[in-house]
Design an enzyme around this catalytic site. Structure first.
Site: not given
Ligand code: PEP
Ligand code: MG
Length: 628
Positions: A240, A383, A484, A508, A518, A555
């Protein structure tokens, strides 16, 4: 993969834009980047000798500046007995730390008032009040007198007790005081221990931040005027902190393994976020080369941005909806700047991570309303909060106890369905804001239809409460879910029955499908978006959604990788949502391909077994379209 993606798309665009620029950039590239991976590309050096190191490119861009080594550590509170004759000094030490803390907070308050405004500065009144709280102070001294333990230990024990008590109170205002006490307590402890406060939001001047890792709350505090680049020893392209850096257009490199131990504070470095290269102590000629490259990148960016005003329509006339991922309210300007058709993912947890506290319902309503109003009539997919996993709220161990396996643990909708008070505050805020634009609601980490039904039941309660209050909201607000978790993907047919849309969270989904953490740089090379399991899963989700006539977007970061866009569109995905700065290259590619070819590409890819060969096929597809 990002490396390839950048090179081909960049070369392709350059090819079309200016042949002479392209040639020059390629020449510099060759001189600058002999091929090496994960190892020093020049000899390791003594002072001031140029050293080139390779990591994983994570956010494009080039930066040059001095390094700030960010050591992020929990405050370690020492525990010892104070000699009887030193007890008066110990109390004086405590008084001194309180005084210093008061002066620091007053100084920050003054600066905030001057630079931001009186309203914002008033937040610090609450912090000053904590310092005036006689109960906290006298109880600490009493604890010290009873135990003879050092004041850090006593103060930590008493302040933790207060934080816990306030955090559990069933009153929003009082609950918020827990985070004020936490902030102040951290500051007092730093002062007692004579440690500097090393928050990233307080970088004194422009620096390249080098860290072992950067937590989402630290990344939330990144300031683009002072953070020139972000480089981490660990992490991956979907962590993130990197996603935040990318959206701020701050160059980033991850997976450097041991850079924090090789580099010194204040050392000069070039960060090449395109190739994942760090050059320590660059020579004059390297600087010259990079100066030129940077110049050309700016030209390219301007050209791409100009082309970005055109519609995202394929050569055979199929429009593709390009949306933006945002983390903060003030990123709403980027959505328009990059010509996105709305927000495909608003990661609301950053409202919580930014301030390390739970924002009130009214604060949230204001934030969501601001975004919805600014973009109306375009849609904004909000979200619900996805805290936990790699996004814990620091300093809130009672809400987010340490877990052995946070990605599989107490996060997102699981947290919300247990803390319905926090969840309902957010849902009511989203509903209230929905009267001011086109808001769609989306749940994260849904594992199946039953969980979605539970979330929807809480939503219905919130609607009732707003009706009783007489607060207007969009009765028709569309509700969808992230896909996800593999169980949600497998049961997409059931989920689609009662769902307005799907948005595939590939970050995810890939980590769970392939069992690849990840954010673990050791296995980052195994994180393969073109794995047949990923492609088949996306195809299954799309087919089931379309059977029930609901749209599917992407996304996750995969949706912003221009090399993979034709494949995703060929698999039937309806829209792509990405960090705004990635939109121009994606749009450029969409305008250079046909949907018929993309479908054929997907058919071919689905027959193949080797992720690398599938990736190579995607590269070839783009290369041909761009005539590189
Ligand atoms: C994902 O998991 O692809 C997603 C968009 O959510 P985040 O990256 O915030 O976990
Ligand atoms: Mg996610």
């Amino acid at each position: 993969m990002g490396e390839d993606s950048f090179c081909y798309i960049e070369h392709a665009c350059l090819n079309r834009i200016d042949q002479s620029i392209k040639e020059r950039v390629i020449v510099w590239r060759r001189q600058t980047f002999p091929t090496a991976n994960g190892a020093p590309m020049a000899q390791d050096s003594q002072d001031n000798i140029e050293v080139t190191l390779k990591g994983i490119p994570a956010s494009e861009g080039i930066a040059y500046g001095r390094v700030f080594v960010f050591i992020q550590s929990e405050i370690e509170v020492p525990h010892y007995q104070v000699d009887a004759e030193k007890r008066i000094d110990e109390v004086a030490r405590f008084d001194q730390a309180l005084l210093l803390t008061r002066q620091q907070i007053a100084k920050i308050q003054n600066e905030v008032e001057k630079n931001i405004g009186p309203e914002e500065a008033r937040i610090f009144d609450a912090h000053l009040m904590v310092l005036e709280d006689q109960a906290l102070i006298t109880e600490t001294i009493r604890e010290f007198e009873n135990t003879g333990l050092n004041v850090e230990t006593c103060f930590n024990k008493i302040s933790q007790r207060y934080i816990k008590a306030f955090a559990e109170i069933d009153d929003e205002y009082l609950r918020e005081r827990a985070s004020d006490i936490r902030d102040v307590a951290q500051r007092v402890l730093h002062n007692l221990l004579g440690q500097a406060d090393t928050s990233l939001s307080k970088l004194a001047d422009q620096r390249i931040v080098v860290a072992n890792d950067i937590s989402p709350s630290d990344s939330a505090g990144l300031d683009r005027s002072t953070a020139l680049a972000v480089v981490t020893d660990s992490g991956s392209k979907t962590s993130h902190a990197v996603i935040v850096a990318r959206s701020m257009k701050v160059p980033a490199i991850v997976g450097m393994r041991d850079l924090t131990t090789r580099v010194r504070n204040g050392e000069w470095a070039i960060i090449d976020g395109y190739e994942g290269i760090v050059i320590l102590n660059p020579t004059e000629s390297t600087l010259f080369r990079y100066g030129k490259i940077q110049e050309q990148k700016k030209t390219l960016e301007t050209q791409l941005l100009d082309a970005n005003r055109k519609p995202a329509v394929t050569l055979d006339g199929v429009p593709v909806s390009l949306m933006a991922n945002i983390e903060k309210v003030d990123e709403v300007g980027l959505v328009n700047d990059y010509n996105a058709e709305g927000v495909g993912l608003f990661r609301t947890e950053y409202l919580y991570l930014d301030s390390s506290r739970i924002p009130s319902e009214s604060e949230q309503t204001l934030a969501y309303k601001q975004v919805a109003t600014a973009l109306a009539p375009n849609p904004v997919i909000i979200r619900t909060l996805d805290l936990g996993g790699d996004k814990p709220m620091s300093g809130n161990p009672h809400l987010f106890p340490k877990e052995n396996n946070p990605f599989m643990g107490f996060r997102a909708i699981r947290f919300c369905l247990e803390h319905t008070d926090i969840f309902k505050d957010q849902l009511r805020a989203i509903l209230a804001a929905s009267a001011h634009g086109t808001i769609k609601l989306m749940y994260p980490m849904i594992s199946g239809a039953e969980e979605m039904a539970r979330a929807n039941a809480v939503l219905e309660e919130c609607k009732e409460e707003l009706r009783a209050r007489g607060t207007a909201f969009d009765e028709e607000m569309v509700v969808g879910t992230m896909i996800e978790i593999p169980s949600a993907a497998v049961t997409a047919d059931i989920l689609a029955e009662n769902c307005g849309f799907f948005s595939i969270g590939t970050n995810d989904l890939i980590q769970y499908l392939l069992a690849i953490d990840r954010v673990n740089d050791r296995i980052a090379h195994l994180y393969e978006p073109t794995h047949p399991a990923v492609l088949r899963t996306i195809k299954h989700i799309v087919d089931e959604a379309h059977r029930k006539n609901i749209p599917v977007g992407i996304c996750g970061e995969m949706g912003g990788d221009p090399l993979l866009v034709p494949l995703l569109l060929g698999l039937g995905v309806d829209s792509l949502s990405m960090t705004p700065p990635l939109i121009p290259a994606v749009r450029f590619l969409i305008r250079a391909m046909t949907m018929a070819d993309a479908r054929q590409l997907a058919v071919e890819a689905l027959k193949m077994t080797d992720p690398k060969k599938i990736h190579a096929l995607c590269v070839e597809f783009c290369r041909e379209r761009m005539k590189v």
